[in-house]
Scaffold this active site. Sequence first.
Site, mmCIF file in Angstrom:
data_model
loop_
_atom_site.group_PDB
_atom_site.id
_atom_site.type_symbol
_atom_site.label_atom_id
_atom_site.label_comp_id
_atom_site.label_asym_id
_atom_site.label_seq_id
_atom_site.Cartn_x
_atom_site.Cartn_y
_atom_site.Cartn_z
ATOM 1 N N SER A 136 -22.973 -21.960 -5.673
ATOM 2 C CA SER A 136 -24.172 -21.175 -5.999
ATOM 3 C C SER A 136 -24.976 -21.931 -7.070
ATOM 4 O O SER A 136 -24.462 -22.862 -7.699
ATOM 5 C CB SER A 136 -23.725 -19.828 -6.567
ATOM 6 O OG SER A 136 -24.767 -19.175 -7.248
ATOM 7 N N TYR A 192 -19.353 -13.273 -11.271
ATOM 8 C CA TYR A 192 -19.911 -14.146 -10.227
ATOM 9 C C TYR A 192 -20.110 -15.557 -10.772
ATOM 10 O O TYR A 192 -19.725 -16.544 -10.144
ATOM 11 C CB TYR A 192 -21.235 -13.556 -9.734
ATOM 12 C CG TYR A 192 -21.798 -14.271 -8.521
ATOM 13 C CD1 TYR A 192 -21.321 -13.994 -7.246
ATOM 14 C CD2 TYR A 192 -22.810 -15.220 -8.646
ATOM 15 C CE1 TYR A 192 -21.834 -14.650 -6.130
ATOM 16 C CE2 TYR A 192 -23.326 -15.874 -7.541
ATOM 17 C CZ TYR A 192 -22.830 -15.580 -6.281
ATOM 18 O OH TYR A 192 -23.341 -16.229 -5.179
HETATM 19 P P1 NAD Z 1 -23.692 -11.298 2.478
HETATM 20 O O1 NAD Z 1 -23.405 -10.148 1.595
HETATM 21 O O2 NAD Z 1 -24.668 -11.151 3.608
HETATM 22 O O3 NAD Z 1 -22.340 -11.898 3.084
HETATM 23 C C1 NAD Z 1 -21.150 -11.940 2.359
HETATM 24 C C2 NAD Z 1 -20.011 -12.080 3.348
HETATM 25 O O4 NAD Z 1 -18.771 -12.057 2.635
HETATM 26 C C3 NAD Z 1 -19.980 -10.905 4.338
HETATM 27 O O5 NAD Z 1 -19.570 -11.365 5.603
HETATM 28 C C4 NAD Z 1 -18.924 -10.015 3.730
HETATM 29 O O6 NAD Z 1 -18.303 -9.156 4.672
HETATM 30 C C5 NAD Z 1 -17.955 -11.086 3.211
HETATM 31 N N1 NAD Z 1 -17.006 -10.501 2.267
HETATM 32 C C6 NAD Z 1 -17.247 -9.915 1.077
HETATM 33 N N2 NAD Z 1 -16.101 -9.420 0.569
HETATM 34 C C7 NAD Z 1 -15.120 -9.725 1.460
HETATM 35 C C8 NAD Z 1 -13.720 -9.473 1.529
HETATM 36 N N3 NAD Z 1 -13.085 -8.759 0.586
HETATM 37 N N4 NAD Z 1 -13.033 -9.939 2.588
HETATM 38 C C9 NAD Z 1 -13.655 -10.619 3.574
HETATM 39 N N5 NAD Z 1 -14.962 -10.866 3.578
HETATM 40 C C10 NAD Z 1 -15.687 -10.414 2.540
HETATM 41 O O7 NAD Z 1 -24.182 -12.430 1.496
HETATM 42 P P2 NAD Z 1 -24.477 -13.982 1.710
HETATM 43 O O8 NAD Z 1 -25.634 -14.266 0.854
HETATM 44 O O9 NAD Z 1 -24.501 -14.365 3.127
HETATM 45 O O10 NAD Z 1 -23.193 -14.601 0.986
HETATM 46 C C11 NAD Z 1 -22.377 -15.597 1.572
HETATM 47 C C12 NAD Z 1 -21.867 -16.509 0.485
HETATM 48 O O11 NAD Z 1 -22.975 -17.234 -0.067
HETATM 49 C C13 NAD Z 1 -21.211 -15.812 -0.685
HETATM 50 O O12 NAD Z 1 -20.101 -16.569 -1.132
HETATM 51 C C14 NAD Z 1 -22.301 -15.798 -1.729
HETATM 52 O O13 NAD Z 1 -21.817 -15.701 -3.023
HETATM 53 C C15 NAD Z 1 -22.939 -17.135 -1.464
HETATM 54 N N6 NAD Z 1 -24.294 -17.335 -1.991
HETATM 55 C C16 NAD Z 1 -25.323 -16.576 -1.552
HETATM 56 C C17 NAD Z 1 -26.600 -16.835 -2.078
HETATM 57 C C18 NAD Z 1 -27.806 -16.070 -1.644
HETATM 58 O O14 NAD Z 1 -28.871 -16.273 -2.225
HETATM 59 N N7 NAD Z 1 -27.733 -15.197 -0.652
HETATM 60 C C19 NAD Z 1 -26.786 -17.841 -3.001
HETATM 61 C C20 NAD Z 1 -25.686 -18.594 -3.418
HETATM 62 C C21 NAD Z 1 -24.443 -18.335 -2.891
#
Ligand code: NAD
Length: 268
Positions: A160, A173
Amino acid sequence: MKRDNPDLSSAHPRSALAGLFDLTGKVAIVTGCNTGLGAAMAIALAAAGCDIVGGNRSEAAATSARVEAAGRRFVDVRADLSTLEPIERLVTGAVEAFGRVDILVNNAGLIRRCDALDFTEADWDAVIDVNLKSVFFLSQAVARQMLGQGSGGKIVNVASMLSFQGGIRVPSYTASKSGVLGLTRLLANEWAGRDINVNAIAPGYMETDNTAPLREDTQRSGEIVKRIPAGRWGVPEDLAGAVVFLASRASDYVHGHTLAVDGGWLAR
Ligand code: NAD
């Protein structure tokens, strides 16, 4: 440890180059691929030739349909990664379905927002358990499988902007994603010599459920976009090239790197 390199001076250098990114016949585990960034990365890997094993808390019907539309197979292993219980099941599920594991994308993650002064132990543990602890132990289980197969592998963690910056109101986080960056380096140090590449992608501000509350705050969202040199939020498909690169032969000599896909955010 050196792998076969493509002959870019051959009569068909373009196809030799394309071959570097070809994942035909590879098997990838992608956690949290029922939505958001995980779904986009699973679909991109399938487009490059991978069969996909999804590690999801709930059904991943839309992702499964897109993977199958690309001509690849999708197997869903129900996995709540807040505990280590599903770790072995994910690996055995992949091996039972497809016989091997070549790629792991540690994408599942969550965020909890609250002032540091009021932050609870429950919000600390919930985030660290999924974003950091399960990332390590799933990587360990998959690396053991890869070493048993004897043909190397690729692990791509999802970091991130808060692997590099402090953030605000998201202490667990920031700790977890800063940890992911360090862990990526540590695992690369231990496994690079054994043909396993461990790298990470650090997405910038991307339009997913994870950032919905941030985008609903129009003032905050406006401030964020103003600071992004590309002038827009990222979309999940912006990660397609990076994940295929880090999962493919094209990145064979890339180890322990965290690649920002952030519209230039960190360059500011
Ligand atoms: P999202 O909330 O759409 O997806 C998160 C995913 O993680 C979902 O599939 C959810 O079911 C899964 N998850 C959460 N807790 C879980 C658990 N206990 N067991 C199994 N699966 C679980 O969000 P996203 O933005 O697609 O996030 C995906 C990754 O990207 C994450 O690691 C997030 O921290 C990272 N991220 C996102 C952003 C952003 O701007 N969206 C930026 C940097 C990093």
